[in-house]
Design an enzyme around this catalytic site. Structure first.
Site, PDB file in Angstrom:
ATOM      1  N   ILE A  35       0.823  -1.206   0.000  1.00 48.24           N
ATOM      2  CA  ILE A  35       0.000   0.000   0.000  1.00 48.24           C
ATOM      3  C   ILE A  35       0.860   1.260   0.000  1.00 48.24           C
ATOM      4  CG2 ILE A  35      -1.724   1.322   1.297  1.00 48.24           C
ATOM      5  CD1 ILE A  35      -2.829  -1.286   2.347  1.00 48.24           C
ATOM      6  N   ASP A  87      14.880   2.838   9.141  1.00 50.25           N
ATOM      7  CA  ASP A  87      14.243   1.829   9.984  1.00 50.25           C
ATOM      8  C   ASP A  87      13.367   2.572  10.986  1.00 50.25           C
ATOM      9  OD1 ASP A  87      13.476  -0.109  11.816  1.00 50.25           O
ATOM     10  OD2 ASP A  87      15.439  -1.092  11.843  1.00 50.25           O
ATOM     11  N   SER A 173      -7.165  -0.283   9.384  1.00 57.45           N
ATOM     12  CA  SER A 173      -8.019  -1.267   8.714  1.00 57.45           C
ATOM     13  C   SER A 173      -9.225  -1.555   9.596  1.00 57.45           C
ATOM     14  CB  SER A 173      -7.265  -2.560   8.431  1.00 57.45           C
ATOM     15  OG  SER A 173      -7.341  -3.461   9.522  1.00 57.45           O
ATOM     16  N   TYR A 185      -2.727  -7.675  15.960  1.00 62.51           N
ATOM     17  CA  TYR A 185      -3.165  -6.906  14.798  1.00 62.51           C
ATOM     18  C   TYR A 185      -4.305  -5.975  15.176  1.00 62.51           C
ATOM     19  CZ  TYR A 185      -4.814  -5.748  10.110  1.00 62.51           C
ATOM     20  OH  TYR A 185      -5.211  -5.071   8.985  1.00 62.51           O
TER      21      TYR A 185
END
Length: 304
Positions: A35, A87, A173, A185
């Site tokens: 994405i 990073d 999401s 998640y």
């Protein structure tokens, strides 16, 4: 002739639309692939200068994509790309990134927080009870995926608040609301949404907008590689069809539309879907199809 004049005017107008983000300075984290790459391409296609970050600067055989490949694609579309190896799990590298942008550009119009280290970790432990997964998976998913967004938002706010303008977008999401994949998640995505909500309220008086964006099922390299497994599973009783998912650029078109909206500040603190923005602003995916997403009672996901 009148016809040739109209055609010339139309072509100039199309060119204007493509370059309508000219002069905008954008930062997209985690843009080597997926994405993040798609968002960077969409912004570059409209003439923006896009800083892109990730850990993969040069192409490697072990993973698709790299910052240099993304940069070449952006330049090929008329945008300007500045790849920076970073990073986002290392604060000093993030600080140096923002210092560079401030020194080189003197401003920042857009931050897209997309970096996520734990994609493979999420897939690996999706069927594992949380107490049987290694505690190190917390660092993979939360450190670079939630904490790093907070660090980047702090740095962006330090640039944006004095200039009294700017847009910060967290890529989230529906996992923030529904039980997807793993405990970590959903914890990460819920945190991303709440961050945008409260930080957005604090930034409102400075004319800086902070939102959280939900793409639908996106055809990233990882999702396409796991197509068979994904389509055997169900999400809230709905069968997934990867072929009807969003391309990686759809979220980028949504963000470009937000960046061009003079009233975007009215959305600060909100969580919004890419599909809803497509309806509001009238854009489609790169295949010219509208997208819909399983969202708060919606029954279908896919194209219309």
């Amino acid at each position: 002739s009148r016809g040739s004049f109209k055609l010339s005017y139309y072509n100039e107008y199309k060119s204007y639309l493509r370059m309508s983000l000219s002069g905008k300075i954008c930062l997209v984290t985690g843009a080597s692939r997926g994405i993040g790459r798609g968002i960077a391409l969409a912004l570059g296609s409209e003439g923006a200068t896009v800083y892109i970050t990730g850990r993969t600067l040069d192409p490697v055989s072990t993973a698709p994509g790299s910052l240099k490949v993304t940069a070449e694609e952006i330049e090929g579309r008329g945008g300007k790309a500045i790849p920076v190896k970073c990073d986002h799990g290392v604060d000093s590298e993030v600080h140096a990134l923002f210092d560079r942008i401030k020194k080189d550009q003197g401003k920042l119009d857009l931050l897209v927080n997309n970096a996520l280290k734990g994609v493979s970790t999420i897939g690996k432990y999706a069927a594992t009870p949380f107490w049987e997964a290694p505690i190190e998976s917390w660092d993979d998913v939360i450190h670079v995926g939630l904490r790093c967004h907070y660090v980047a938002a702090i740095e962006a706010a330090k640039i944006m608040t004095p200039q009294q303008s700017g847009l910060i977008v967290n890529i989230s999401s529906a996992g923030a609301l529904f039980n997807f994949f793993t405990v970590l998640y959903v914890v990460g995505k819920a945190g991303v949404d709440r961050m945008a909500e409260m930080a957005g309220l604090q930034l409102k008086k400075h004319n800086v907008t902070f939102i959280s964006l939900w793409p639908g099922l996106v055809q990233t390299e990882y999702i396409v590689s796991k197509k068979d497994t994904i389509e055997k599973a169900e999400v809230r009783g709905i069968k997934m069809d990867v072929s009807k998912g969003e391309t990686v650029e759809f979220a980028g078109r949504a963000i470009a539309a937000l960046l061009k909206d003079p009233n975007v500040h009215k959305k600060t603190g909100k969580t919004i879907t890419t599909a809803d923005l497509g309806v509001e602003y009238g854009f489609t995916d790169v295949d010219d199809k509208k997208k819909s997403w399983l969202y708060k009672g919606c029954k279908n996901m896919g194209e219309s």
